[in-house]
Scaffold this motif. Structure first.
Motif, PDB file in Angstrom:
ATOM      1  N   UNK A  27      46.150  -0.632 -16.783  1.00 50.04           N
ATOM      2  CA  UNK A  27      47.438  -1.283 -16.525  1.00 50.04           C
ATOM      3  C   UNK A  27      48.561  -0.262 -16.656  1.00 50.04           C
ATOM      4  N   UNK A  28      49.612  -0.464 -15.865  1.00 52.70           N
ATOM      5  CA  UNK A  28      50.803   0.387 -15.965  1.00 52.70           C
ATOM      6  C   UNK A  28      51.870  -0.374 -16.732  1.00 52.70           C
ATOM      7  N   UNK A  29      52.421   0.280 -17.726  1.00 57.04           N
ATOM      8  CA  UNK A  29      53.465  -0.319 -18.547  1.00 57.04           C
ATOM      9  C   UNK A  29      54.766   0.450 -18.285  1.00 57.04           C
ATOM     10  N   UNK A  48      48.922  -2.717 -25.433  1.00 61.26           N
ATOM     11  CA  UNK A  48      48.714  -3.309 -24.106  1.00 61.26           C
ATOM     12  C   UNK A  48      49.530  -4.583 -23.909  1.00 61.26           C
ATOM     13  N   UNK A  49      50.079  -5.139 -25.024  1.00 60.66           N
ATOM     14  CA  UNK A  49      50.915  -6.330 -24.908  1.00 60.66           C
ATOM     15  C   UNK A  49      52.374  -5.889 -24.953  1.00 60.66           C
ATOM     16  N   UNK A  50      53.156  -6.119 -23.886  1.00 57.89           N
ATOM     17  CA  UNK A  50      54.549  -5.636 -23.840  1.00 57.89           C
ATOM     18  C   UNK A  50      55.400  -6.279 -24.941  1.00 57.89           C
ATOM     19  N   UNK A  60      47.767   2.816 -19.190  1.00 55.48           N
ATOM     20  CA  UNK A  60      46.817   2.634 -20.302  1.00 55.48           C
ATOM     21  C   UNK A  60      45.508   2.070 -19.756  1.00 55.48           C
ATOM     22  N   UNK A  61      44.395   2.480 -20.361  1.00 49.51           N
ATOM     23  CA  UNK A  61      43.102   1.964 -19.926  1.00 49.51           C
ATOM     24  C   UNK A  61      41.979   2.415 -20.844  1.00 49.51           C
ATOM     25  N   UNK A 117      46.119   6.631 -23.108  1.00 50.10           N
ATOM     26  CA  UNK A 117      47.296   6.446 -22.247  1.00 50.10           C
ATOM     27  C   UNK A 117      47.590   7.774 -21.573  1.00 50.10           C
ATOM     28  N   UNK A 118      48.194   7.663 -20.374  1.00 47.43           N
ATOM     29  CA  UNK A 118      48.502   8.856 -19.591  1.00 47.43           C
ATOM     30  C   UNK A 118      49.920   8.734 -19.011  1.00 47.43           C
TER      31      UNK A 118
END
Length: 644
Positions: A456-458, A520-522, A565-566, A577-578
Motif C-alpha cells: 500500500x502507498x501511504x 499501515x493504519x493512517x 509499505x508491504x 517501507x520504501x
C-alpha cells in the motif's frame, strides 16, 4: 491366601537371616604386602629373602596365573597368648599356603585349596581359614601364598577374627542358607505335587528352574552356603566343576520358563533367536571350561581365564535382552510379563554386581543372591498359579474383552481426535502470535485470511531513525555478549516506547532502530507520535546512562512524507517501507547531534503545534544537498513524560 502368607513369611525370614549375617564386623583387617611370583616357583626362603620387594597392594589381584606371596604382621598386645582365625574370604583358590613361625626357629606350614577334600582344611569352614597363635606381648610375621590355576581369579578379603566372632558370623550365614533351602524345598515340593496332579508341564519346568537356581547359588564362584561340606565333601573335582556346571541349567531354564509363560517365541521371534543364539554360544564356552577344569592342568589356567572373560561378555546381554522382551510385553499389558519384570529385577541387579566383582577379581557378595533368589522364586510361583487362573478367566470373558476393546478403541479415537483438534487450535494460535510479533496486526490478519498481504502507498506518514554515536569504537572495547545484552535491553525499551506512543516498529539494522507512524493504519498525528517517541527514547538513554557504566549517545532523526509499505519474503516474512521519505529520515538521523531529536521542516510544520522546534538552518545531507533541519526542544504546552 494361606499359602501366599506362608511363602511371604518364609522370604522375610530368609532376608532377615541374610541381614544378620552381614551385620557382623570382623575385628581386624590386616595390612597386606604383596610379592608376585610369575612362575610360581618361589619357596618360603626365597620369599623371605626378597622381603624388600614386597609392596602394599590389594589382595584381590584378579585374573592371573602368577603365584602371589602376601605378608602381614599379627600383634598381640595382651598379657596372654591369643589365637586368631585368619579368613582369606576365598573359596576357590587351588593353592593356599600359610606360613607362621613355630616358636623354635622354624616355620609351620598349613596347606589347603580347592583341589583337596574338605576334611583336609585346617578348619571346617566354607572359606579357607587358618588358626594363628601369637604369644603374649609379641608380634609375628605371617606369609600367605596363593595361586589360581582355574578360571576364577585371585580374589581375597583377608580378615582376622576371634574364633567366637567367626563362628557367630558363620552360624548366621548357615542359618540364612538353610532357611533359603527350606523355603525353596517347600516351593519345589508343592509345585511338583501340582505337576503330578495336573500334568501341566509348566509346573515341572518351574521345579527344574528352582533347582537350577538353588544349585547355582550354592555353587557358582564357590557358592554361598556349605554345599561342599554337606553334599560332596570328598569330591573336590566335582566341587570345582560345579562352579561353572551349575551355570548351564541356570542360564537355560529360567529363560525357558519366562519364554513359556509369556510366549515370547511367538511375540518376539527375532529377539528370541538372538537370545538363544547367545545362550548357545555361552553354553559352549561353559562346557569348555568344565572340560578343562576336569583335566586339572595348571598350564591351562590362561585359557580357562580367557574363556571365563569371554563367557562373561556373552552372559552379560542375556538377561537384559530377556528383560527387554518381557518388559515390552509388560508395557503392552501382559499379566505374566509383569510378574517376571517384578521377579527378575533384584536378581538381575545382584547377578550383574556379582559378575562385575568377579571380573574385577573381587570376592563376590553372594549372600545378596539369597533374598533376590527367594523373591524371584516366590513371585514366579505366584505367576504360575495365576497363569491357569488367567487362562480360565480369559475363556469366560472373551466376549466382554472384545466389547471392552472396541469401546476402548473408540474412546482412544475420540481422545486422539480431541487432542489433535486442541493441538491444531494451539498451533494456529501460536502462528498468529508469531505473525503479530513480526508484522503489524492488520497485515498479519490479512496474511492469515488470504495468504498474502497487498502493498500500500501511504501519502502521509512519518519515519523515525535512531543510531548510537561512536558505536563502532564502543563495540570494539566491549565483550560481544555484553554488547548484545546492552542492545537487547535498550531496543526492548524502545519497543515499549513505540507501543506506548502508537508507532509501528519496522526493524533494527545493527545499532540502528527504525519505526514509522501513520501506517499501515493512517492517522493524522503521525508526526507528533514519532517526535514524542524520539523524546522518550532520549530520556530513557539519559536515565540509563546515570545507572550503567557504559554511556550511550543517541541520535534521533525524523522526516514525514509519502512511503510505500508491504510484506516481503517467502519463508521469513518481513514488513518494510520504501521511498525517498525513508532516505531523508535516515539523513536526519546522521546529520543530527547526540541526545537531540533532529526533524525536517515538513515534520516541524506537522508537529509544531505541540512541540517547540529550533531552526538549525540549512544543513548538508549526503546525497540530498542542503535541507532545512530543526532540533526539537520539547513540548509546548504540557511536559512530555520522559521515563517511559
Amino acid at each position: 491366601m494361606k499359602l501366599l502368607r506362608t511363602l511371604w513369611l518364609a522370604w522375610l525370614l530368609c532376608t532377615a537371616c541374610c541381614a544378620s549375617a552381614q551385620s557382623i564386623v570382623p575385628a581386624i583387617v590386616p595390612d597386606i604386602a604383596l610379592l608376585e611370583d610369575p612362575q610360581g616357583t618361589l619357596a618360603l626362603a626365597d620369599a623371605i629373602a626378597a622381603g624388600n620387594r614386597f609392596a602394599p597392594g590389594s589382595p584381590s589381584v584378579g585374573f592371573t596365573t602368577s603365584a602371589y606371596w602376601m605378608r602381614f604382621t599379627v600383634r598381640n598386645p595382651g598379657g596372654e597368648a591369643m589365637t586368631w582365625w585368619f579368613d582369606t574370604g576365598n573359596r576357590t583358590l587351588q593353592e593356599v599356603d600359610v606360613y607362621q613361625p613355630d616358636g623354635r626357629g622354624g616355620w609351620l606350614r598349613m596347606a589347603t585349596g580347592s583341589r583337596y577334600p574338605f576334611a583336609q582344611r585346617p578348619l571346617p569352614t566354607d572359606t579357607f581359614v587358618f588358626p594363628l597363635t601369637v604369644a603374649a606381648g609379641a608380634s609375628t610375621d605371617v606369609y600367605l601364598r596363593v595361586r589360581s590355576t582355574g578360571f576364577l581369579g585371585v580374589s581375597l578379603l583377608p580378615r582376622l577374627w576371634t574364633p567366637s566372632a567367626y563362628l557367630q558370623a558363620a552360624q548366621a550365614d548357615r542359618r540364612a542358607w538353610l532357611t533359603y533351602l527350606g523355603m525353596t524345598a517347600s516351593l519345589g515340593a508343592f509345585n511338583l505335587m501340582l505337576w503330578v496332579y495336573l500334568r501341566e508341564r509348566n509346573y515341572l519346568l518351574y521345579v527344574l528352574t528352582l533347582a537350577s537356581i538353588v544349585w547355582a547359588i550354592s555353587s557358582t564362584a564357590g557358592g554361598f552356603g556349605s554345599a561342599f561340606q554337606l553334599f560332596w565333601p570328598n569330591s573336590p573335582g566335582f566341587e570345582q566343576c560345579s562352579w561353572m556346571l551349575s551355570q548351564i541349567p541356570v542360564t537355560w531354564l529360567p529363560v525357558l520358563f519366562a519364554f513359556q509363560l509369556v510366549d515370547l517365541h511367538a511375540r518376539t521371534p527375532r529377539l528370541s533367536r538372538a537370545i538363544w543364539g547367545v545362550i548357545t554360544a555361552l553354553t559352549v564356552a561353559m562346557v569348555a571350561m568344565v572340560v578343562l577344569t576336569v583335566l586339572q592342568r595348571p598350564s591351562l589356567a590362561p585359557l580357562l581365564q580367557g574363556l571365563y572373560v569371554m563367557g562373561w561378555f556373552l552372559w552379560l546381554p542375556v538377561y537384559p535382552l530377556v528383560a527387554f522382551a518381557v518388559g515390552r510385553e509388560a508395557w503392552r499389558g501382559d499379566r505374566m510379563a509383569r510378574y517376571f519384570c517384578l521377579a527378575y529385577i533384584p536378581s538381575i541387579v545382584v547377578a550383574a554386581a556379582i559378575s562385575t566383582q568377579a571380573l574385577r577379581g573381587l570376592p563376590p557378595a553372594l549372600s545378596n543372591m539369597l533374598w533376590a533368589s527367594a523373591f524371584e522364586l516366590l513371585v514366579m510361583a505366584l505367576a504360575l498359579a495365576d497363569y491357569l487362573n488367567s487362562e480360565h478367566q480369559e475363556k469366560i470373558g472373551a466376549q466382554e474383552a472384545l466389547l471392552d476393546s472396541t469401546r476402548r478403541n473408540e474412546q482412544d479415537l475420540e481422545r486422539k481426535v480431541l487432542q489433535r483438534t486442541l493441538e491444531l487450535n494451539a498451533e494456529q494460535k501460536r502462528t498468529k502470535e508469531l505473525l503479530y510479533n513480526i508484522l503489524p496486526v492488520e497485515l498479519a490478519d490479512e496474511l492469515s485470511a488470504t495468504g498474502q498481504a497487498r502493498p500500500a502507498r501511504h501519502e502521509s506518514a512519518t519515519v523515525l531513525f535512531t543510531d548510537f554515536a561512536g558505536f563502532t569504537a564502543v563495540a570494539s572495547t566491549m565483550p560481544a555478549d555484553r554488547m548484545v545484552a546492552e542492545l537487547n535491553e535498550i531496543f526492548a525499551a524502545f519497543d515499549d516506547i513505540t507501543d506506548e506512543c502508537g508507532v509501528e516498529k519496522i526493524k533494527t539494522i545493527g545499532d540502528a532502530y527504525m519505526a514509522a507512524a501513520g501506517l499501515p493504519k493512517p492517522c493524522v498525528d503521525h508526526a507528533q507520535r514519532c517526535v514524542r517517541a524520539g523524546l522518550k527514547m532520549i530520556a530513557y538513554i539519559e536515565q540509563r546512562n546515570r545507572r550503567h557504566p557504559f554511556k550511550w549517545t543517541l541520535r534521533v532523526g525524523i522526516h514525514s512524507g509519502p512511503v510505500v509499505a508491504g510484506v516481503v519474503g517467502k519463508r521469513k516474512y518481513a514488513f518494510d517501507i520504501w521511498g525517498d521519505t525513508v532516505n531523508i529520515a535516515s539523513r536526519m538521523e546522521s546529520s543530527g547531534e547526540g541526545m537531540r531529536v533532529n526533524v525536517s521542516a515538513y515534520t516541524s510544520d506537522l508537529a509544531g503545534g505541540e512541540f517547540d522546534c529550533e531552526y538549525r538552518g540549512k544543513v548538508a545531507a549526503k546525497g540530498k544537498g542542503e535541507i532545512d533541519m530543526y532540533f526539537v526542544r520539547g513540548a509546548r504546552n504540557a511536559a512530555v513524560t520522559m521515563d517511559g
